[in-house]
Design a protein around this motif. Structure first.
Motif, PDB file in Angstrom:
ATOM      1  N   ILE A 351       0.852  -1.182   0.000  1.00  0.00           N
ATOM      2  CA  ILE A 351       0.000   0.000   0.000  1.00  0.00           C
ATOM      3  C   ILE A 351       0.893   1.239   0.000  1.00  0.00           C
ATOM      4  CG2 ILE A 351      -1.885  -1.164   1.231  1.00  0.00           C
ATOM      5  CD1 ILE A 351      -1.068   0.344   3.730  1.00  0.00           C
ATOM      6  N   GLN A 354      -1.378   7.245  -0.723  1.00  0.00           N
ATOM      7  CA  GLN A 354      -2.670   7.581  -1.346  1.00  0.00           C
ATOM      8  C   GLN A 354      -3.573   6.356  -1.330  1.00  0.00           C
ATOM      9  OE1 GLN A 354      -1.492   9.183  -5.201  1.00  0.00           O
ATOM     10  NE2 GLN A 354      -1.702  11.259  -4.383  1.00  0.00           N
ATOM     11  N   ILE A 355      -4.776   6.537  -0.802  1.00  0.00           N
ATOM     12  CA  ILE A 355      -5.689   5.414  -0.558  1.00  0.00           C
ATOM     13  C   ILE A 355      -6.468   5.072  -1.812  1.00  0.00           C
ATOM     14  CG2 ILE A 355      -7.713   4.705   0.771  1.00  0.00           C
ATOM     15  CD1 ILE A 355      -6.610   6.550   3.032  1.00  0.00           C
ATOM     16  N   THR A 356      -6.543   3.767  -2.084  1.00  0.00           N
ATOM     17  CA  THR A 356      -7.348   3.257  -3.199  1.00  0.00           C
ATOM     18  C   THR A 356      -8.270   2.157  -2.679  1.00  0.00           C
ATOM     19  OG1 THR A 356      -5.806   1.484  -3.810  1.00  0.00           O
ATOM     20  CG2 THR A 356      -5.383   3.672  -4.741  1.00  0.00           C
ATOM     21  N   ALA A 357      -9.199   1.728  -3.528  1.00  0.00           N
ATOM     22  CA  ALA A 357     -10.112   0.663  -3.140  1.00  0.00           C
ATOM     23  C   ALA A 357      -9.367  -0.635  -2.841  1.00  0.00           C
ATOM     24  CB  ALA A 357     -11.139   0.438  -4.255  1.00  0.00           C
ATOM     25  N   ARG A 358      -8.255  -0.829  -3.540  1.00  0.00           N
ATOM     26  CA  ARG A 358      -7.460  -2.034  -3.315  1.00  0.00           C
ATOM     27  C   ARG A 358      -6.965  -2.120  -1.878  1.00  0.00           C
ATOM     28  NH1 ARG A 358      -6.422  -7.100  -3.399  1.00  0.00           N
ATOM     29  NH2 ARG A 358      -4.226  -7.680  -3.563  1.00  0.00           N
ATOM     30  N   HIS A 359      -6.770  -0.980  -1.227  1.00  0.00           N
ATOM     31  CA  HIS A 359      -6.317  -0.973   0.167  1.00  0.00           C
ATOM     32  C   HIS A 359      -7.256  -1.757   1.076  1.00  0.00           C
ATOM     33  CE1 HIS A 359      -3.664   2.878  -0.224  1.00  0.00           C
ATOM     34  NE2 HIS A 359      -3.054   1.784  -0.643  1.00  0.00           N
ATOM     35  N   CYS A 419     -16.815   2.276  -1.144  1.00  0.00           N
ATOM     36  CA  CYS A 419     -15.669   2.988  -1.713  1.00  0.00           C
ATOM     37  C   CYS A 419     -16.098   4.338  -2.302  1.00  0.00           C
ATOM     38  CB  CYS A 419     -14.993   2.141  -2.783  1.00  0.00           C
ATOM     39  SG  CYS A 419     -14.152   0.673  -2.114  1.00  0.00           S
ATOM     40  N   ARG A 420     -17.272   4.373  -2.886  1.00  0.00           N
ATOM     41  CA  ARG A 420     -17.736   5.607  -3.523  1.00  0.00           C
ATOM     42  C   ARG A 420     -18.043   6.697  -2.511  1.00  0.00           C
ATOM     43  NH1 ARG A 420     -22.795   6.905  -6.412  1.00  0.00           N
ATOM     44  NH2 ARG A 420     -23.555   4.831  -5.904  1.00  0.00           N
ATOM     45  N   LEU A 423     -14.695   6.081   1.356  1.00  0.00           N
ATOM     46  CA  LEU A 423     -13.243   5.918   1.277  1.00  0.00           C
ATOM     47  C   LEU A 423     -12.516   7.260   1.388  1.00  0.00           C
ATOM     48  CD1 LEU A 423     -11.538   3.319   0.888  1.00  0.00           C
ATOM     49  CD2 LEU A 423     -11.233   4.015  -1.496  1.00  0.00           C
ATOM     50  N   THR A 425      -8.838   9.663   1.213  1.00  0.00           N
ATOM     51  CA  THR A 425      -7.935   9.962   0.088  1.00  0.00           C
ATOM     52  C   THR A 425      -6.466   9.698   0.421  1.00  0.00           C
ATOM     53  OG1 THR A 425      -7.854  12.281   0.793  1.00  0.00           O
ATOM     54  CG2 THR A 425      -9.490  11.683  -0.893  1.00  0.00           C
ATOM     55  N   ASP A 426      -6.060  10.045   1.646  1.00  0.00           N
ATOM     56  CA  ASP A 426      -4.652   9.895   2.025  1.00  0.00           C
ATOM     57  C   ASP A 426      -4.558   9.355   3.447  1.00  0.00           C
ATOM     58  OD1 ASP A 426      -3.099  11.354  -0.244  1.00  0.00           O
ATOM     59  OD2 ASP A 426      -4.709  12.745   0.309  1.00  0.00           O
TER      60      ASP A 426
END
Length: 728
Positions: A351, A354-359, A419-420, A423, A425-426
């Motif tokens: 990881i 920057q946060i993504t859905a994969r996190h 996620c939408r 979630l 951002t950072d």
């Protein structure tokens, strides 16, 4: 006194009255090292002990700060305006002057575990009352000596409708000491924890933030708000710059950095900034100095010469102003987090910031959170910024008070909605630097105060137990600290090094203490304990003694700070010696390669006599030109382009003061030199007039219009020093 803490006082003497009534007349007082001393409160206690022979006062501390004072008339004339300008209304500690003058009352004892460098070499009582100990053991040792009172400087701030206190510059020993004292209190011991407010301190965060009830008594008097002690920046010599350049090649991108105070700390900071912001010039300089040719394998194995794409994290006993420069340059930017799973995922690159859905998937796979989120999971995710601050869980659903999203992430549709809407951002709550205490010039304090709250929250001022070792700390586990301190590079300065690899940093062969062990042993030991860390000892290859030059690399010495079995990397202005896992023969050979060439032959003979080197061993030709003139010549073209200034981070001295300081230093050396014909010096002074060019310097010394015969002689001495030193 202590039932409803804290009690507030506008007068230090009133506070002292109540402390004595509560704990009695036998007071063992612990003070933070350096900046964090509650000066007026300490002076009130000392004054009471002077007045009352029936009172016993023992003071346990380190780095007692004193405003500089000249020993001669010329020194005083030079220092007094500078000291007044730099130190403002900083109140002197009464016990320090009494200690230095030999005037401590018989009922007062002062014990230190770290002396301000060379401050007490000629003070027998201070030498006798020194405790040699690791910094991490000081809280324990203070308890063993019966500490019952702590007096600490602090500052405050309002946050969320509450008043918070910050131990600011000195949570280092106080956090552990107060915890131990509260345990003693619960067992029936009478104690007093005194805080003295000074809003001039920067409000620092992390473990330094405590509630008002941390203290039993608070002294808050605006007349006591004194200017912080601010030692001036010292010049960085050519030797220092070369050491800093060599050391800068040993720092691994994406790693951890610890550095100390002083010109060597400034030098490595400059080296790192040059490496990052002017990389082409940096490499050109290294090549000109033949550093990659001679030490390339060490650099490739331990550090590097590229810019810092990943950045560094700071884990340092002392927060020095160099860290602010590194932060502003974009070098200190690797954040660490107070969670083992999260930190390991970051280390492995699974990881990023920057946060993504994969996190979410990775956190679930790693066991950090459950696939069907619970309240604890949501707190965890919100704490580190994985979900937005305004979202919380209610009856199995995430909600911001308006929208509702299922907390069951096993369902793809729920996960997409989560996620939408939820979630972040950072990542949040990351730490750039862990540190135990700070001390520095005024511009450093201003820089800390000028930082935004968010920036200062990235600096965690904490216990020395946390920073200096891996174990025995209530603030973080050994595993977490091991994960955070990847590729640790613990860079410390030394006075001398023996050819066996032993390091001398704190004292002399005859037992006199120059400074103290502090945290150096801790960091060296930690470098051996961590799987990918290194200890780097910086030492100047020579030192002046009068008109003579002595080597700082010695065959043997009667005192050591770091034993030879903890040898690692040693750096001088002439290069890098990697001593880890080396035989005695290899260690000696490596150190001879970075020794000043004027001393290599004699040291080589010593090693041969001791049968530690073969009789036919020769120092390679590539290391036979270790001479200061060669280095100066190589750096000269770069100096002309503005690199390697004497004061890379500014100075508190005026131009006239800088010139006078050099001139008076030269005069002092000349008049104390045994080979100097003093009568001829006197004749030269008498025959000398007063050049116009000397007038600004004489005005600064208030010797432009001498009245007495003594002032006339001092004027002539100053003019002689300026002329003979080539300054005018």
């Amino acid at each position: 006194m202590m039932r409803n803490r804290p009690l507030f006082y506008e007068n230090a003497d009133r506070c002292v009255d109540d402390v004595i009534e509560h704990v009695g007349k036998n007071i063992v007082l612990a003070l933070p090292l350096g900046l964090g001393k509650a000066n007026q409160t300490v002076n009130a206690l000392f004054r009471r002990a002077q007045e009352d022979p029936g009172m016993v006062l023992k003071i346990l501390t380190a780095i007692t700060l004193e405003r500089p004072a000249g020993k001669t008339d010329l020194e005083q004339r030079f220092l007094e305006p500078f000291v007044a300008r730099l130190f403002g209304n900083y109140p002197d500690l009464s016990y320090a002057q009494a200690l230095r003058n030999g005037d401590l009352p018989p009922n007062v004892e002062v014990i230190e575990f770290f002396h301000r460098t060379a401050a007490y070499l000629s003070v027998p009582v201070a030498q006798q009352n020194y405790i040699s100990a690791n910094y991490t053991h000081i809280a324990r040792d203070m308890m063993a000596r019966g500490v019952n009172v702590i007096a600490q400087l602090f500052c405050d701030a309002r946050s969320g409708g509450k008043t918070l206190y910050s131990l600011s510059s000195n949570p280092d020993v106080t956090l552990d000491g107060v915890r131990m004292m509260r345990e003693k209190e619960r067992a029936g011991k009478k104690i007093a924890i005194i805080g003295q407010k000074n809003p001039n301190l920067p409000f620092m965060y992390g473990d330094a933030v405590v509630g008002p009830d941390f203290f039993d008594a608070v002294v808050d008097q605006p007349d006591y708000y004194f200017d912080l002690f601010a030692p001036p920046k010292m010049s960085v010599s050519t030797e220092d710059y070369l050491i800093g350049l060599n050391a800068s090649t040993l720092i691994r991108d994406g790693g951890t950095l610890q550095i100390g105070i002083g010109s060597l700390g400034d030098a490595i900071t400059c080296g790192l900034q040059l490496r990052h912001t002017e990389n082409a010039v940096y490499r050109e300089i290294l090549t000109a100095l033949r550093i990659p040719d001679r030490f390339g394998p060490h650099i490739r194995e331990i550090g590097g010469t590229g810019g810092f794409e990943k950045g560094l994290y700071g884990a340092t006993e002392m927060l020095v102003d160099g860290y602010i420069s590194l932060y502003r340059s974009g070098i200190i930017r690797r954040k660490v987090y107070d969670d083992e799973i999260l930190q390991q995922l970051l280390n492995e690159g699974q990881i990023g910031e920057q946060i993504t859905a994969r996190h979410l998937d990775i956190l679930i796979e790693s066991g950090a959170v459950r696939p069907v989120l619970t309240g604890a999971d949501v707190l965890y995710l919100r704490r580190f910024g994985f979900i937005r601050e305004n979202w919380y869980i209610e009856d199995g659903f995430m909600t911001d008070g308006a929208l509702r999203v299922s907390a069951d992430l096993t369902d793809p549709e729920n996960r997409n909605e989560f996620c939408r809407h939820c979630l972040g951002t950072d990542l949040k709550t990351g730490t750039l630097i862990h540190a135990g205490f700070f001390l520095g010039p005024n511009q450093f304090y201003e820089a800390l105060r000028d930082m935004s709250e968010a920036e200062r929250k990235q600096i965690n001022m904490t216990s020395v137990q946390h920073v200096n070792q891996l174990y025995g700390c209530p603030y973080a586990s050994q595993r977490l600290k091991t994960l955070q301190r990847r590729h640790g590079r613990f860079v410390n300065a030394a006075l001398m090094v023996t050819l066996s690899g032993a390091v001398i940093s704190d004292g002399l062969e005859n037992g006199e203490v120059i400074s103290g062990v502090g945290g150096q042993y801790n960091f060296v030991s930690m470098a051996h304990a961590l799987p990918d860390a290194r200890s780097v000892i910086m030492v100047r290859s020579t030192r002046p003694k009068g008109r003579e030059i002595h080597s700082n690399i010695l065959w043997n010495y009667g005192h050591t700070t770091i034993p030879r079995h903890l040898k690692d990397v040693v750096v001088t202005e002439y290069g890098i010696a990697d001593l880890r896992a080396k035989t005695d023969r290899e260690v000696i050979a490596a150190l001879l390669n970075i020794t000043d060439s004027r001393f290599q032959d004699e040291l080589l003979r010593e090693a041969r006599r001791a049968k530690k080197l073969p009789r036919d061993y020769r120092i390679p030709d590539a290391f036979r030109e270790n001479l200061p003139g060669r280095s100066e010549a190589i750096l000269a073209p770069f100096r002309e382009k503005g690199f390697f200034p004497a004061f890379p981070y500014g100075t508190d001295f005026t131009h006239e003061e800088l010139v006078l300081a050099k001139a008076l230093k030269g005069l002092k050396e000349e008049m104390s030199g045994k080979a100097i014909p003093i009568p001829r010096l006197g004749s030269a002074i008498k025959s000398m007039g007063t050049p116009d060019a000397a007038r600004p310097y004489l005005e600064r010394m208030k010797l432009d219009n001498p009245i007495t015969a003594r002032e006339s002689m001092m004027q002539r001495l100053v003019v002689y020093a300026l002329v003979s030193g080539g300054h005018i």
